[in-house]
Design a protein around this motif. Structure first.
Motif: not given
Length: 109
Positions: A61-62, A64-68, A73-79, A87-92
């Motif tokens: 579960v990625h 979209k806007y990183g928690i750092e 937005l760390a605990l916002v479902l829409d994020n 795909c996750h590795n490509k995103m990063h």
């Protein structure tokens, strides 16, 4: 809510019950399917647990806007969105086992 700048702070966050519950909600909302693969017309679903064997990790579960950078937005479902590991590795920008392309096809003398 805190800061998630260091690896230790991030690890601590990802071990919380709040994160695990929200992560499960994101997986259920996304039908346990990689949303990026889906956008590309492909299907990548979660692995199935086999009795007595360790379940292989297929989905993350990625944020979209990183928690750092966006701790609010760390605990916002829409994020959140479900992505397969690839795909996750490509995103990063984490690509493992990629082979370098040769510059020339001919032999070197």
């Amino acid at each position: 809510m805190g800061e998630y700048k260091t690896e230790e702070q991030k690890k601590k966050f990802y071990r919380t019950g709040d994160w695990n519950r929200l992560r499960q909600q994101a997986l259920e909302r996304d039908n346990n399917e990689c949303q990026q693969c889906k956008r590309e017309g492909k299907v990548h679903v979660d692995s199935i647990k086999v009795q007595g064997e360790r379940k292989s990790v297929e989905l993350n579960v990625h944020h979209k806007y990183g928690i750092e950078h966006y701790p609010k937005l760390a605990l916002v479902l829409d994020n959140l969105e479900t992505l397969c590991l690839q795909c996750h590795n490509k995103m990063h920008d984490r690509v493992f086992g990629a082979t370098k392309e040769k510059k020339w096809d001919d032999e070197r003398w």
